[in-house]
Design an enzyme around this catalytic site. Structure first.
Site, PDB file in Angstrom:
ATOM      1  N   ASP A 119       1.531  11.230  -1.262  1.00  0.00           N
ATOM      2  CA  ASP A 119       2.441  10.194  -1.769  1.00  0.00           C
ATOM      3  C   ASP A 119       2.197   9.860  -3.240  1.00  0.00           C
ATOM      4  O   ASP A 119       2.810   8.931  -3.775  1.00  0.00           O
ATOM      5  CB  ASP A 119       2.268   8.898  -0.950  1.00  0.00           C
ATOM      6  CG  ASP A 119       3.196   8.838   0.269  1.00  0.00           C
ATOM      7  OD1 ASP A 119       4.237   9.531   0.262  1.00  0.00           O
ATOM      8  OD2 ASP A 119       2.876   8.096   1.209  1.00  0.00           O
ATOM      9  N   ARG A 145       3.703  -4.932   2.187  1.00  0.00           N
ATOM     10  CA  ARG A 145       2.615  -4.238   1.510  1.00  0.00           C
ATOM     11  C   ARG A 145       1.728  -5.210   0.714  1.00  0.00           C
ATOM     12  O   ARG A 145       0.585  -5.434   1.059  1.00  0.00           O
ATOM     13  CB  ARG A 145       3.160  -3.146   0.594  1.00  0.00           C
ATOM     14  CG  ARG A 145       3.973  -2.064   1.324  1.00  0.00           C
ATOM     15  CD  ARG A 145       3.094  -1.207   2.203  1.00  0.00           C
ATOM     16  NE  ARG A 145       3.834  -0.170   2.898  1.00  0.00           N
ATOM     17  CZ  ARG A 145       4.039   1.057   2.446  1.00  0.00           C
ATOM     18  NH1 ARG A 145       3.588   1.415   1.263  1.00  0.00           N
ATOM     19  NH2 ARG A 145       4.707   1.931   3.172  1.00  0.00           N
ATOM     20  N   HIS A 180       9.164  -2.282   0.022  1.00  0.00           N
ATOM     21  CA  HIS A 180       8.696  -2.599  -1.331  1.00  0.00           C
ATOM     22  C   HIS A 180       9.841  -3.322  -2.039  1.00  0.00           C
ATOM     23  O   HIS A 180      11.011  -2.962  -1.853  1.00  0.00           O
ATOM     24  CB  HIS A 180       8.404  -1.317  -2.131  1.00  0.00           C
ATOM     25  CG  HIS A 180       7.043  -0.731  -1.924  1.00  0.00           C
ATOM     26  ND1 HIS A 180       6.833   0.637  -1.874  1.00  0.00           N
ATOM     27  CD2 HIS A 180       5.817  -1.308  -1.786  1.00  0.00           C
ATOM     28  CE1 HIS A 180       5.535   0.870  -1.709  1.00  0.00           C
ATOM     29  NE2 HIS A 180       4.902  -0.278  -1.645  1.00  0.00           N
ATOM     30  N   CYS A 235      10.540   4.588  -7.693  1.00  0.00           N
ATOM     31  CA  CYS A 235       9.235   4.860  -7.057  1.00  0.00           C
ATOM     32  C   CYS A 235       8.467   5.936  -7.815  1.00  0.00           C
ATOM     33  O   CYS A 235       7.245   5.917  -7.839  1.00  0.00           O
ATOM     34  CB  CYS A 235       9.412   5.335  -5.626  1.00  0.00           C
ATOM     35  SG  CYS A 235      10.109   4.110  -4.536  1.00  0.00           S
TER      36      CYS A 235
HETATM   37  N1  ARG Z   1       5.654   7.005   1.119  1.00  0.00           N
HETATM   38  C1  ARG Z   1       5.382   5.994   0.145  1.00  0.00           C
HETATM   39  C2  ARG Z   1       4.863   4.744   0.842  1.00  0.00           C
HETATM   40  O1  ARG Z   1       5.352   4.441   1.885  1.00  0.00           O
HETATM   41  C3  ARG Z   1       6.611   5.690  -0.641  1.00  0.00           C
HETATM   42  C4  ARG Z   1       6.374   4.746  -1.766  1.00  0.00           C
HETATM   43  C5  ARG Z   1       7.612   4.402  -2.505  1.00  0.00           C
HETATM   44  N2  ARG Z   1       7.330   3.697  -3.671  1.00  0.00           N
HETATM   45  C6  ARG Z   1       7.983   2.607  -4.123  1.00  0.00           C
HETATM   46  N3  ARG Z   1       7.696   2.166  -5.285  1.00  0.00           N
HETATM   47  N4  ARG Z   1       8.850   1.979  -3.358  1.00  0.00           N
HETATM   48  O2  ARG Z   1       3.965   4.070   0.362  1.00  0.00           O
END
Ligand code: ARG
Length: 288
Positions: free
Chosen positions: A83, A158, A187, A281
């Site tokens: 990632d 998160r 996010h 992202c």
């Molecule tokens: N697979 C990553 C996660 O779930 C994707 C992150 C995406 N990043 C963002 N800035 N929204 O952490």
């Protein structure tokens, strides 16, 4: 006598051109990109990814920034961190101060040191390792610049609310907490796009009623995204104040932005959407 009628070509004229400023971005190539685990609803563990395709889409994004006159730095991808291509999560940088990331999921934990190391090697003298979980610009969106900058701070999935105070202290910005409620918009940068110092686009349904009220009060002119556009990660967009790089399928959002005088720059990042990310992202803004 003939009346002077308005020129029909000008009748739908756009507001005068918006001004933009050159930006500095940090990106990480998808060399090791894969969907090996599922930590957000977009990810289906074991989904095959076409890495060559991911790389050409990512490279088109990088070249788009260069064509727009921006600078792009590259952080070396680390094997075993699939990632890491989502560079936005790697830090938050305001006025040259770097607040490092601390990831919620163990699968991404080691990315924090990789990003912090890049900043140290690039001679950023103030790199702060955080105490609380924050996933960088994924949840900490900087609006405006300098002493007036405000951080819209997402939480619920998160980033920990305790990280908000830490961000305010380290980065010297006012922080506005916004609570996310829909796991697809885990996010903040999947539910809000910062367009310029006073304008955002957003998906109200992604927030609690209390947080919706906060956004409406601060940004009465905000562009409201169509849920169908948010559902293709349309809000995961990068703006330089004028050009807005956004996922190509978000066509209604692109039209709404054009209506407001922005220049939409659609980009196909379908392969990277398999990991739950779009242009924003993949892009960490380095604000000096
Ligand atoms: N697979 C990553 C996660 O779930 C994707 C992150 C995406 N990043 C963002 N800035 N929204 O952490």
């Amino acid at each position: 006598m003939t009346a002077v009628l308005p020129d029909p070509a000008l009748a739908g004229a756009r507001p005068s051109a918006r001004s933009h400023s050159p930006r500095r971005y940090l990106m990480c190539p998808p060399t090791h990109f894969a969907v090996e685990y599922a930590i957000n609803p977009w990810m289906v563990s074991g989904t095959p990814v076409d890495r060559a395709r991911a790389t050409s889409q990512w490279d088109a994004l990088r070249r788009t920034y260069l064509d727009l006159g921006h600078r792009v730095d590259i952080v070396d991808p680390v094997p075993g961190l699939p990632d890491m291509v989502y560079a936005a999560n790697g830090a938050t940088v305001v006025g040259g101060t770097v607040l490092g990331a601390r990831f919620r999921h163990p699968q991404r934990a080691a990315e924090a040191a990789a990003y912090a190391g890049w900043f140290r090697r690039a001679a950023f003298w103030r790199v702060v390792e955080p105490e609380f979980v924050n996933e960088g610009e994924g949840d900490l969106l900087v609006v405006g610049a300098g002493p007036e900058a405000t951080i819209l701070a997402g939480y619920g999935f998160r980033t920990e609310p305790r990280a908000h105070g830490e961000a305010a202290r380290v980065l010297g910005c006012e922080v506005v907490p916004l609570e996310l409620v829909d796991p697809r918009y885990y996010h903040l940068d999947t539910a809000v796009a910062v367009l310029d110092a006073t304008t955002i686009a957003w998906l109200p349904e992604a927030f609690t009623p209390a947080s919706q009220a906060v956004v409406r009060e601060r940004f009465p002119e905000a562009v409201v995204a169509d849920p169908a556009d948010a559902a293709v990660l349309g809000l995961n967009a990068v703006s330089d104040g004028r050009h807005v790089v956004l996922p190509a399928p978000a066509t209604r959002l692109a039209a709404a932005l054009a209506e407001r005088g922005f220049v939409p720059v659609p980009i196909d990042l379908s392969e990277l959407r398999k990991g739950g990310g779009g242009p924003k992202c993949c892009t960490l803004e380095v604000r000096s």
